[in-house]
Design a protein around this motif. Structure first.
Motif, PDB file in Angstrom:
ATOM      1  N   MET A   1      93.377  -5.580  46.349  1.00 24.72           N
ATOM      2  CA  MET A   1      92.027  -5.585  45.778  1.00 24.72           C
ATOM      3  C   MET A   1      91.333  -6.891  46.101  1.00 24.72           C
ATOM      4  O   MET A   1      91.937  -7.941  46.058  1.00 24.72           O
ATOM      5  CB  MET A   1      92.130  -5.419  44.270  1.00 24.72           C
ATOM      6  N   LEU A   2      90.047  -6.824  46.378  1.00 26.41           N
ATOM      7  CA  LEU A   2      89.319  -8.016  46.758  1.00 26.41           C
ATOM      8  C   LEU A   2      88.875  -8.780  45.529  1.00 26.41           C
ATOM      9  O   LEU A   2      88.748  -8.264  44.434  1.00 26.41           O
ATOM     10  CB  LEU A   2      88.094  -7.638  47.596  1.00 26.41           C
ATOM     11  N   LEU A   3      88.605 -10.043  45.762  1.00 28.16           N
ATOM     12  CA  LEU A   3      88.143 -10.888  44.692  1.00 28.16           C
ATOM     13  C   LEU A   3      86.709 -10.559  44.323  1.00 28.16           C
ATOM     14  O   LEU A   3      85.988  -9.925  45.079  1.00 28.16           O
ATOM     15  CB  LEU A   3      88.226 -12.358  45.121  1.00 28.16           C
ATOM     16  N   PRO A   4      86.239 -11.008  43.145  1.00 29.98           N
ATOM     17  CA  PRO A   4      84.870 -10.752  42.742  1.00 29.98           C
ATOM     18  C   PRO A   4      83.898 -11.214  43.799  1.00 29.98           C
ATOM     19  O   PRO A   4      84.031 -12.266  44.390  1.00 29.98           O
ATOM     20  CB  PRO A   4      84.741 -11.587  41.458  1.00 29.98           C
TER      21      PRO A   4
ATOM     22  N   ILE B   1      92.464  -8.424  54.071  1.00 28.55           N
ATOM     23  CA  ILE B   1      92.041  -7.164  53.461  1.00 28.55           C
ATOM     24  C   ILE B   1      90.526  -7.018  53.499  1.00 28.55           C
ATOM     25  O   ILE B   1      89.997  -5.929  53.753  1.00 28.55           O
ATOM     26  CB  ILE B   1      92.566  -7.072  52.016  1.00 28.55           C
ATOM     27  N   ALA B   2      89.806  -8.121  53.269  1.00 28.92           N
ATOM     28  CA  ALA B   2      88.340  -8.070  53.283  1.00 28.92           C
ATOM     29  C   ALA B   2      87.819  -7.587  54.629  1.00 28.92           C
ATOM     30  O   ALA B   2      86.935  -6.715  54.705  1.00 28.92           O
ATOM     31  CB  ALA B   2      87.766  -9.450  52.951  1.00 28.92           C
ATOM     32  N   MET B   3      88.371  -8.133  55.704  1.00 25.95           N
ATOM     33  CA  MET B   3      87.931  -7.727  57.043  1.00 25.95           C
ATOM     34  C   MET B   3      88.424  -6.321  57.389  1.00 25.95           C
ATOM     35  O   MET B   3      87.732  -5.548  58.056  1.00 25.95           O
ATOM     36  CB  MET B   3      88.441  -8.736  58.078  1.00 25.95           C
ATOM     37  N   TRP B   4      89.612  -5.981  56.940  1.00 27.37           N
ATOM     38  CA  TRP B   4      90.185  -4.655  57.210  1.00 27.37           C
ATOM     39  C   TRP B   4      89.331  -3.563  56.573  1.00 27.37           C
ATOM     40  O   TRP B   4      89.017  -2.540  57.193  1.00 27.37           O
ATOM     41  CB  TRP B   4      91.612  -4.614  56.690  1.00 27.37           C
TER      42      TRP B   4
END
Length: 352
Positions: A1-4, A272-275
């Motif tokens: 899960m990504l950060l806020p 994960i953000a870029m994925w």
């Protein structure tokens, strides 16, 4: 899960899909495990960063391994204090709210906290990373450019650097607040969720910018500065005493730990953000666990920083003992005076 600040509507759908696919029985372990881990991170981080701030404000000490105390207003200590403030803010405004994503069925804190919490958590993240860069530059100037150090490493310049760090972080995080809204999910139309509704080229540009400004460039600058510091120390070791050599080697080991912690804690988050942003993120138990681990690691960096920058310093440990000794002495003195007054006695006044 990504950060806020790095979650989109699509990403929220992925979270809901993973929950239903990986834990369809409703007894998902992350409902209990994640809040417990976040709670440990919260307690350790708050205690550690608060202790750093308390020591900074009460005693004189040197951050390095050498002797002699420094005032808490020295450039190095100003950056350490700012790092503790950023980490403490990050913990206070992130962990309590984000832990509920895994334990509560919906967002219950309203629209204001939805925007402010995600915005300020991004601000704190950037302030923390920018401060790490400032500290690495400060170490480079102090060690490699020692002759110019007194002119450059002043209290005034350090405070100006802190102001620049917070200004950049506040400005760079504005898009997060602009696109964070309360909305519903198709699978739960009666529930409210705090999601980021944003799409298009502007979103991709912002994601890449945050990756560059908030991770890759800081990591490059930190690595370059500390590489030059280590090279400089290695050359100087030939003419050092054994005691001084041990001190420099310990400093070098701490430096390597700083770079390693920064890289490890934030790398999964940005991967994960870029994925998710530019690829097809698979939905399975492994990727769901990977997101949870990345979330915990990024928050855990706020707990690691006080250890790496303060608790590994012998002078800081001495300062901690001084603070607690003064606290215990004052407390014992207060208890003693209270008992004397309770018994109707009073201490003799000191002669003029």
């Amino acid at each position: 899960m990504l950060l806020p600040g790095n979650k989109s509507f699509g990403w929220a759908e992925l979270l809901e899909s993973n929950r239903s696919e990986a834990h369809g029985d409703g007894s998902a372990p992350e409902v209990v495990v994640v809040p417990v881990v976040f709670g440990l991170i919260f307690v350790v981080g708050v205690v550690g960063n608060s202790l750093v701030m308390m020591v900074m404000g009460n005693v004189k000490y040197g951050v390095g391994g050498g002797g002699g105390g420094r005032r808490s207003s020295s450039p190095t200590n100003i950056f350490i204090l700012n790092l503790s403030v950023a980490d403490l803010s990050f913990l206070l405004f992130c962990v309590p709210f984000q832990a509920t994503i895994y334990s509560l069925p919906e967002w219950v804190f309203g629209s204001v906290l939805c925007k402010f919490g995600h915005y300020f958590s991004t601000v704190s993240m950037l302030v923390s990373i920018f401060t790490l860069v400032a500290m690495s530059v400060d170490r480079y100037i102090a060690v490699v450019l020692s002759k110019k150090s007194p002119c450059v490493r002043s209290r005034r310049n350090a405070l100006a650097g802190v102001c620049v760090i917070w200004t950049l972080s506040l400005v760079c995080s504005v898009p997060v607040a602009q696109h964070q809204v309360l909305t519903n999910h198709p699978s739960a139309p009666n529930s409210t969720f705090c999601w980021e509704k944003w799409s298009g080229a502007s979103k991709h540009t912002y994601r890449v910018t945050i990756l560059l400004v908030g991770y890759l460039l800081p990591l490059l600058l930190i690595s370059c500065c500390y590489a030059k510091v280590l090279l400089h120390l290695h050359k100087k070791m030939k003419n050092m005493s054994r005691k001084s050599e041990r001190s420099k080697r310990k400093t070098a080991q701490t430096v390597l730990l700083v770079v390693a912690a920064f890289t490890i804690c934030w790398m999964p988050h940005h991967i994960i953000a870029m994925w998710v942003e530019f690829g097809t993120f698979p939905l399975n138990e492994a990727t769901f666990a990977f997101r949870i681990v990345s979330h915990c690691l990024s928050y855990g960096n706020s707990c690691v920083n006080p250890v790496l920058y303060a608790f590994l310093s012998e002078n800081f440990r001495k300062a901690c003992r001084q603070v607690f000794s003064c606290f215990l002495s004052a407390k014992n003195s207060s208890l003693f005076n209270g008992k004397m007054q309770h018994r109707g006695l009073s201490l003799p006044k000191a002669p003029n």
